[in-house]
Design an enzyme around this catalytic site. Structure first.
Site, PDB file in Angstrom:
ATOM      1  N   ASP A  67      -3.714   2.257  -5.728  1.00 18.88           N
ATOM      2  CA  ASP A  67      -3.765   1.242  -4.688  1.00 18.88           C
ATOM      3  C   ASP A  67      -4.898   0.264  -4.982  1.00 18.88           C
ATOM      4  O   ASP A  67      -6.061   0.661  -5.099  1.00 18.88           O
ATOM      5  CB  ASP A  67      -3.990   1.943  -3.345  1.00 18.88           C
ATOM      6  CG  ASP A  67      -4.023   0.955  -2.203  1.00 18.88           C
ATOM      7  OD1 ASP A  67      -2.968   0.368  -1.930  1.00 18.88           O
ATOM      8  OD2 ASP A  67      -5.090   0.757  -1.611  1.00 18.88           O
ATOM      9  N   THR A 100      -1.753  -5.771  -2.775  1.00 16.59           N
ATOM     10  CA  THR A 100      -3.171  -5.982  -3.076  1.00 16.59           C
ATOM     11  C   THR A 100      -3.417  -6.166  -4.570  1.00 16.59           C
ATOM     12  O   THR A 100      -4.169  -7.051  -4.970  1.00 16.59           O
ATOM     13  CB  THR A 100      -4.033  -4.811  -2.565  1.00 16.59           C
ATOM     14  OG1 THR A 100      -3.472  -3.593  -3.029  1.00 16.59           O
ATOM     15  CG2 THR A 100      -4.061  -4.777  -1.057  1.00 16.59           C
ATOM     16  N   THR A 101      -2.745  -5.337  -5.373  1.00 23.82           N
ATOM     17  CA  THR A 101      -2.945  -5.440  -6.817  1.00 23.82           C
ATOM     18  C   THR A 101      -2.468  -6.809  -7.313  1.00 23.82           C
ATOM     19  O   THR A 101      -3.162  -7.485  -8.074  1.00 23.82           O
ATOM     20  CB  THR A 101      -2.182  -4.319  -7.546  1.00 23.82           C
ATOM     21  OG1 THR A 101      -2.378  -3.099  -6.831  1.00 23.82           O
ATOM     22  CG2 THR A 101      -2.659  -4.152  -8.955  1.00 23.82           C
ATOM     23  N   ASP A 396       1.304   1.869   3.214  1.00 24.36           N
ATOM     24  CA  ASP A 396       1.914   0.672   2.623  1.00 24.36           C
ATOM     25  C   ASP A 396       3.359   0.534   3.089  1.00 24.36           C
ATOM     26  O   ASP A 396       3.809  -0.554   3.463  1.00 24.36           O
ATOM     27  CB  ASP A 396       1.920   0.758   1.087  1.00 24.36           C
ATOM     28  CG  ASP A 396       0.559   0.432   0.490  1.00 24.36           C
ATOM     29  OD1 ASP A 396      -0.395   0.243   1.259  1.00 24.36           O
ATOM     30  OD2 ASP A 396       0.452   0.361  -0.756  1.00 24.36           O
TER      31      ASP A 396
HETATM   32  N1  LIG Z   1      11.977  -0.869 -10.082  1.00 21.79           N
HETATM   33  C1  LIG Z   1      11.119  -1.883 -10.237  1.00 21.79           C
HETATM   34  N2  LIG Z   1      11.173  -2.663 -11.325  1.00 21.79           N
HETATM   35  C2  LIG Z   1      10.320  -3.665 -11.496  1.00 21.79           C
HETATM   36  N3  LIG Z   1       9.346  -3.986 -10.645  1.00 21.79           N
HETATM   37  C3  LIG Z   1       9.233  -3.262  -9.539  1.00 21.79           C
HETATM   38  C4  LIG Z   1      10.105  -2.164  -9.269  1.00 21.79           C
HETATM   39  N4  LIG Z   1       9.718  -1.618  -8.092  1.00 21.79           N
HETATM   40  C5  LIG Z   1       8.661  -2.350  -7.646  1.00 21.79           C
HETATM   41  N5  LIG Z   1       8.359  -3.335  -8.509  1.00 21.79           N
HETATM   42  C6  LIG Z   1       7.322  -4.351  -8.443  1.00 21.79           C
HETATM   43  O1  LIG Z   1       6.032  -3.763  -8.458  1.00 21.79           O
HETATM   44  C7  LIG Z   1       5.113  -4.669  -7.839  1.00 21.79           C
HETATM   45  C8  LIG Z   1       4.245  -3.941  -6.859  1.00 21.79           C
HETATM   46  O2  LIG Z   1       3.470  -2.975  -7.504  1.00 21.79           O
HETATM   47  P1  LIG Z   1       2.283  -2.222  -6.762  1.00 21.79           P
HETATM   48  O3  LIG Z   1       1.696  -1.295  -7.761  1.00 21.79           O
HETATM   49  O4  LIG Z   1       2.794  -1.657  -5.494  1.00 21.79           O
HETATM   50  O5  LIG Z   1       1.242  -3.355  -6.520  1.00 21.79           O
HETATM   51  P2  LIG Z   1       0.806  -4.135  -5.200  1.00 21.79           P
HETATM   52  O6  LIG Z   1      -0.514  -3.536  -4.837  1.00 21.79           O
HETATM   53  O7  LIG Z   1       0.669  -5.541  -5.647  1.00 21.79           O
HETATM   54  O8  LIG Z   1       1.852  -3.911  -4.160  1.00 21.79           O
HETATM   55  C9  LIG Z   1       5.944  -5.726  -7.146  1.00 21.79           C
HETATM   56  O9  LIG Z   1       5.890  -6.932  -7.878  1.00 21.79           O
HETATM   57  C10 LIG Z   1       7.346  -5.126  -7.158  1.00 21.79           C
HETATM   58  O10 LIG Z   1       8.355  -6.115  -7.176  1.00 21.79           O
HETATM   59 MG   LIG Z   2       2.684  -2.135  -3.484  1.00 23.41          MG
END
Ligand SMILES: Nc1ncnc2c1ncn2[C@@H]1O[C@H](COP(=O)(O)OP(=O)(O)O)[C@@H](O)[C@H]1O
Ligand SMILES: [Mg+2]
Length: 552
Positions: A67, A100-101, A396
């Protein structure tokens, strides 16, 4: 570097000795480098194929997480500009609850591109202006590509919850947990003049180690981490009429020392009898009001426990104040501070109050409350660390579902909206004068960082992926993104990867704001240290100034 000037040959000192000052490009480069380092450190955590971080704080406590906000929180960042990245993550978390990331990565990339422009002698003010225009255009584009959601069909709510958890440790249970999360959020949502409002805080979360995350359950009511006070009491009461007490069921000890002189054994007996009578009266008042369950914020005397048990009541003592308040809301009870006042109208209602064994402990469940809005997620997991990360991921998921309930629009994920915004921005850039055009282009490229990072983290070739994505967006495939589980460029809508529009808009806002703020700074003055603060074990190091790059 100058913290003094010359006046008629006499040096004038303005700042305290030991102060540190940097100006102009030095400051900008220093700040940008610091931010880039921070962004770099969260990059590998993005997306379903992202890695987790193991963070050890100065007390040796370990956190395992992917996170963004938690990573930055635990990193104990020192550099002032780098600290702003923590602010970005916090704002993102508070406003949208997810992303957030991504926000930190984009802010870092915006500054990275800005640095290249500054090196080409483009003034930061021009860059800031260009970025502002680009952000507006990007926000318009998101609105255009977003899909409106009908809340009655819960499938989109479930899909956003699954996407939010896909990138976390709990991914194995994402389908199951998404169902619970959607049910919980819908239970607490309220309709207010045509739109819905929902508060994540209304979904209570309790945690108990044991079993696995898959044993997490949604309870239609409230769970108290307390057992029934006495083994003779019933463990299960249906049609519970609940008395909530904010007063102890004990004889109050006098505040000052009092001496009672007793001259004969009869007197002792009379004295004890009187005490017993007072305790009996307390129990009578409760039973006369018609209660069959007592939940007390304070203590319950052994004798009172005994009387209550004989009358078949279930009692819990030393419940948390917040739990008592929640129970009052949920069961419709009035919290009683003076036992003399208790009447049947003060009692709350629940269909069932029951003590159950969860793991090694006993917990008391209050289910089927008068007010159906009371719901609790009881999170289970093998270890405390697992449970903490599960709690963050579930948080989240609750947030993204809330986002869609409040603003019912979603966009596809996997870098597809960022690529689409980038495409629109590049066309838009052509309509602008030279220097601003460069800034808007830089903004577009910064957005592409999401797809690049998702690809990198999945071990794919980011250059190939990016060129395929660009060309497919050129051809009008607005939902083309990188699906990291299959490793291919796909239509992300068809893959069912959706995110709330709220999250995506907030990422643009927080990242742009932070980047602009840092670009505006051309002078950094740090006061000299007054006195060295005590160094925490394992951290600190020699006090002093922030060197160009972030020391964290
Ligand atoms: N199956 C998937 N394939 C590609 N991207 C994905 C998939 N599932 C989620 N994502 C992408 O991962 C990103 C979110 O990653 P995450 O580690 O939760 O970071 P954040 O803290 O930004 O939410 C988003 O851009 C989302 O669209
Ligand atoms: Mg996320």
């Amino acid at each position: 570097m100058s913290s003094s000037g010359q006046a008629g040959g006499v040096p004038v000192l303005v700042l305290r000795e030991g102060s540190n000052r940097s100006q102009g490009r030095d400051t900008q480069h220093g700040n940008i480098t610091a931010v880039k380092i921070v962004a770099e450190s969260v990059r590998s955590a993005l997306g379903p194929k992202g890695m987790d971080k193991m963070l050890v704080d100065s007390f040796g406590d370990v956190t395992i997480t992917s996170d963004g906000r938690t990573i930055l929180d635990e990193m104990d960042i020192q550099h002032p500009a780098a600290k702003m990245m923590l602010e970005v993550a916090k704002t993102q978390d508070n406003e949208a609850g997810d992303g957030t990331t991504s926000a930190v990565i984009i802010a870092g990339e915006l500054l990275n591109k800005a640095e290249e422009l500054i090196d080409k002698n483009i003034h930061p003010t021009i860059i800031i202006d260009g970025y502002r225009k680009a952000a507006e255009k990007a926000l318009d584009t998101i609105e255009e590509i977003a899909v409106p959601v009908d809340l009655k069909a819960k499938d989109y709510l479930k899909k956003v919850a699954i996407t939010a958890m896909a990138s976390k440790l709990v991914a194995d249970y994402k389908e199951y947990l998404a169902d619970l999360v959607v049910k919980a959020m819908l239970a607490v949502a309220e309709k207010q003049d045509g739109t819905y409002k929902a508060d994540v805080e209304d979904v209570r979360v309790e945690k108990k180690a044991g079993e696995s995350i898959g044993a997490t359950v949604l309870i239609n009511g409230i769970v108290l981490d307390k057992e029934v006070v006495q083994s003779g009491m019933p463990k299960r009461v249906e049609n519970a009429k609940i008395a909530l007490l904010d007063t102890s069921l004990e004889i109050e000890k006098t505040e000052f020392d009092a001496k009672i002189s007793i001259e004969s054994p009869d007197q002792i007996e009379a004295f004890l009898k009187q005490e017993e009578q007072m305790l009996r009266t307390m129990v009578d008042k409760i039973t006369q009001a018609g209660a069959n369950v007592v939940i007390c914020q304070k203590g319950i005397d052994d004798m009172v426990q005994h009387f209550l048990s004989r009358k078949g009541l279930l009692a819990v003592r030393r419940a948390k104040k917040s739990d008592i308040e929640m129970l009052a809301k949920a069961t419709g009870a009035r919290i009683i501070t003076k036992l003399d006042d208790i009447t049947s109208a003060d009692l709350g209602y629940a269909a069932l109050v029951e003590e159950r064994k969860i793991g090694d402990d006993k917990m008391t469940f209050v289910e089927g409350c008068k007010h159906p809005k009371a719901v609790t997620l009881l999170i289970r997991g093998g270890t405390q660390r697992m449970i903490s990360e599960a709690e963050r991921s579930i948080h989240d998921a609750l947030c993204v579902v809330r986002d869609v309930i409040q603003e019912p629009k979603v966009v596809a994920g996997g870098g597809s909206p960022e690529l689409e915004m980038a495409r629109v921005l590049k066309t838009y850039a052509d309509t602008l004068p030279g220097r601003e055009q460069l800034a808007v282009r830089a903004y577009a490229e910064a957005l592409e960082a999401i797809a690049i990072t998702l690809a990198e983290n999945a071990g794919l070739d980011p250059i190939d992926i990016l060129s395929e994505l660009r060309s497919r967006h050129e051809k009008g495939e607005k939902s083309a993104g990188i699906e990291v589980l299959t490793g291919k460029v796909q239509n992300m809508s068809e893959m069912g990867v959706f995110e709330p529009i709220t999250v995506k808009k907030q990422i643009i806002k927080s990242a742009t704001e932070a980047a602009s703020m840092i670009l505006k700074i051309d002078d950094m003055i740090a006061a000299g240290k007054m006195k060295a603060p005590p160094t925490p074990p394992g951290g600190g190091g020699p006090g002093g100034m922030y060197p160009g790059a972030g020391e964290y």
